[in-house]
Design an enzyme around this catalytic site. Structure first.
Site, PDB file in Angstrom:
ATOM      1  N   HIS A 116       0.858  -1.186   0.000  1.00  0.00           N
ATOM      2  CA  HIS A 116       0.000   0.000   0.000  1.00  0.00           C
ATOM      3  C   HIS A 116       0.892   1.232   0.000  1.00  0.00           C
ATOM      4  O   HIS A 116       2.123   1.114  -0.044  1.00  0.00           O
ATOM      5  CB  HIS A 116      -0.961  -0.028   1.202  1.00  0.00           C
ATOM      6  CG  HIS A 116      -0.273  -0.288   2.511  1.00  0.00           C
ATOM      7  ND1 HIS A 116       0.600   0.613   3.092  1.00  0.00           N
ATOM      8  CD2 HIS A 116      -0.283  -1.360   3.332  1.00  0.00           C
ATOM      9  CE1 HIS A 116       1.055   0.120   4.219  1.00  0.00           C
ATOM     10  NE2 HIS A 116       0.547  -1.087   4.384  1.00  0.00           N
ATOM     11  N   HIS A 132       4.067   1.356   2.185  1.00  0.00           N
ATOM     12  CA  HIS A 132       5.284   0.701   1.666  1.00  0.00           C
ATOM     13  C   HIS A 132       5.926   1.570   0.580  1.00  0.00           C
ATOM     14  O   HIS A 132       7.144   1.692   0.515  1.00  0.00           O
ATOM     15  CB  HIS A 132       4.938  -0.658   1.042  1.00  0.00           C
ATOM     16  CG  HIS A 132       4.374  -1.656   2.002  1.00  0.00           C
ATOM     17  ND1 HIS A 132       3.059  -2.060   1.968  1.00  0.00           N
ATOM     18  CD2 HIS A 132       4.955  -2.349   3.008  1.00  0.00           C
ATOM     19  CE1 HIS A 132       2.851  -2.954   2.909  1.00  0.00           C
ATOM     20  NE2 HIS A 132       3.973  -3.156   3.565  1.00  0.00           N
ATOM     21  N   GLN A 177       7.380 -15.293  11.986  1.00  0.00           N
ATOM     22  CA  GLN A 177       6.860 -14.240  12.862  1.00  0.00           C
ATOM     23  C   GLN A 177       5.362 -14.376  13.133  1.00  0.00           C
ATOM     24  O   GLN A 177       4.772 -13.495  13.734  1.00  0.00           O
ATOM     25  CB  GLN A 177       7.216 -12.856  12.328  1.00  0.00           C
ATOM     26  CG  GLN A 177       6.520 -12.435  11.039  1.00  0.00           C
ATOM     27  CD  GLN A 177       7.137 -11.170  10.460  1.00  0.00           C
ATOM     28  OE1 GLN A 177       8.241 -11.183   9.930  1.00  0.00           O
ATOM     29  NE2 GLN A 177       6.435 -10.049  10.563  1.00  0.00           N
ATOM     30  N   GLY A 211       8.898   1.309   8.421  1.00  0.00           N
ATOM     31  CA  GLY A 211       7.781   2.220   8.676  1.00  0.00           C
ATOM     32  C   GLY A 211       7.559   2.406  10.170  1.00  0.00           C
ATOM     33  O   GLY A 211       7.588   1.442  10.937  1.00  0.00           O
ATOM     34  N   SER A 249      -1.561  -3.487   5.675  1.00  0.00           N
ATOM     35  CA  SER A 249      -2.091  -4.532   4.801  1.00  0.00           C
ATOM     36  C   SER A 249      -3.308  -5.194   5.440  1.00  0.00           C
ATOM     37  O   SER A 249      -4.200  -5.682   4.750  1.00  0.00           O
ATOM     38  CB  SER A 249      -1.012  -5.591   4.528  1.00  0.00           C
ATOM     39  OG  SER A 249       0.125  -4.968   3.981  1.00  0.00           O
TER      40      SER A 249
HETATM   41  O1  PAF Z   1       6.945  -5.062   8.775  1.00  0.00           O
HETATM   42  C1  PAF Z   1       6.939  -6.095   8.044  1.00  0.00           C
HETATM   43  O2  PAF Z   1       6.302  -6.125   7.000  1.00  0.00           O
HETATM   44  C2  PAF Z   1       7.724  -7.314   8.482  1.00  0.00           C
HETATM   45  O3  PAF Z   1       7.693  -7.480   9.866  1.00  0.00           O
HETATM   46  C3  PAF Z   1       9.173  -7.340   7.963  1.00  0.00           C
HETATM   47  C4  PAF Z   1      10.004  -6.190   8.533  1.00  0.00           C
HETATM   48  C5  PAF Z   1       9.168  -7.250   6.439  1.00  0.00           C
HETATM   49  C6  PAF Z   1       9.841  -8.659   8.368  1.00  0.00           C
HETATM   50  O4  PAF Z   1       9.145  -9.762   7.872  1.00  0.00           O
END
Ligand code: PAF
Length: 274
Positions: A31, A34, A58, A144, A183
């Site tokens: 979006h 980014h 994660q 961000g 997102s």
């Molecule tokens: O912020 C994100 O989109 C994710 O946590 C990252 C930094 C790309 C790591 O997977």
């Protein structure tokens, strides 16, 4: 824009890019937030790399890894248009072969707030970002501010492990009604979407009340009252920006942070106090 889907392809491309090289790691479903990172990297650097990788490490087993929004073709078009030189879009199997076993313990800063609600989340973020940075070997990493605790965890990791890159934090992009771009906003029903900006308004209410001399406890109580009834609050607090320890005054650098659920969608937001 060139696209690498394996680590060896990526290394071959990144090795010959001119410097300085700016890097924007993402999980896709891109979006404006980014694209603001890409634009900043483009302005600061001679070459720009981005990654799109939905990082399974994660996400807890109960979380939205499989249903996390994915739009490979749309993402590629947006990144090419924004001036990315090389996109790294690996598969989970290439990033994490079956005997992959190393991870980064982010310490106390990764155990509070998001880390307490999502145990292991920051371990997964730190592990993938260190792996990505070792593959891309950029001069600067663009993150961000919307994910404020993530920025603090990753700045700490870069400092503690002497990773030779600059970390650049780019301010949050918002919709016209104040909702932070994410997102996960795509999951919201029309009613939840209407309710969601109340998280931002609650954080603004905390900042205003504390700036006017009210105690943190009073300010947070008043802010809770501003939340839409559809919002289920996980936390609102004021924290030191470097440690994420709660603080009682708005002493900079600090964040007013908040997280709330709208149905099954968790949204985060923060205000930077400088
Ligand atoms: O912020 C994100 O989109 C994710 O946590 C990252 C930094 C790309 C790591 O997977």
């Amino acid at each position: 824009m060139q696209i690498a889907s394996t680590i060896s392809q990526a290394r071959a491309l990144f090795d010959v890019l001119p410097r300085p090289l700016g890097f924007v790691p993402t999980m896709g479903a891109l979006h404006e937030g980014h694209l603001a990172l890409v634009r900043r990297a483009r302005a600061d650097s001679v070459a720009v790399a981005a990654s799109v990788f939905v990082n399974p490490l994660q996400f807890a087993p109960s979380e939205d890894y499989t249903r996390y929004p994915r739009d490979a073709q749309g993402d590629q078009a947006k990144l090419a248009q924004a001036g990315v030189d090389v996109l790294f879009a690996p598969s989970p199997a290439s990033m994490y072969p079956p005997d992959f076993s190393t991870s980064i313990d982010t310490g106390p800063i990764g155990d509070v707030f998001e880390g307490a609600i999502r145990p292991g989340h920051f371990r997964g973020v730190a592990t993938v970002v260190s792996k990505l940075v070792n593959i891309v070997r950029p001069d600067a990493l663009y993150l961000g501010q919307k994910d404020a605790q993530q920025t603090a965890v990753l700045r700490r990791m870069v400092r503690d492990l002497e990773i030779p890159i600059n970390v650049v934090i780019v301010q949050t992009e918002r919709e016209a009604d104040g909702l932070a771009m994410s997102s996960r906003n795509a999951y919201l029903s029309p009613e939840q979407r209407e309710a969601a900006p109340s998280l931002h308004h609650a954080l603004q209410a905390v900042r205003l009340a504390m700036a006017g001399g009210r105690s943190k406890a009073d300010a947070i109580a008043a802010a809770r009252a501003r939340l839409h009834p559809l919002a289920q609050l996980d936390y609102i607090d004021v924290v030191d920006a470097n440690t994420f320890n709660p603080i009682e005054t708005l002493s900079p650098p600090a964040f007013v942070i908040g997280a709330a659920r709208f149905g099954t969608t968790r949204l985060l937001d923060n205000l930077w106090i400088e």
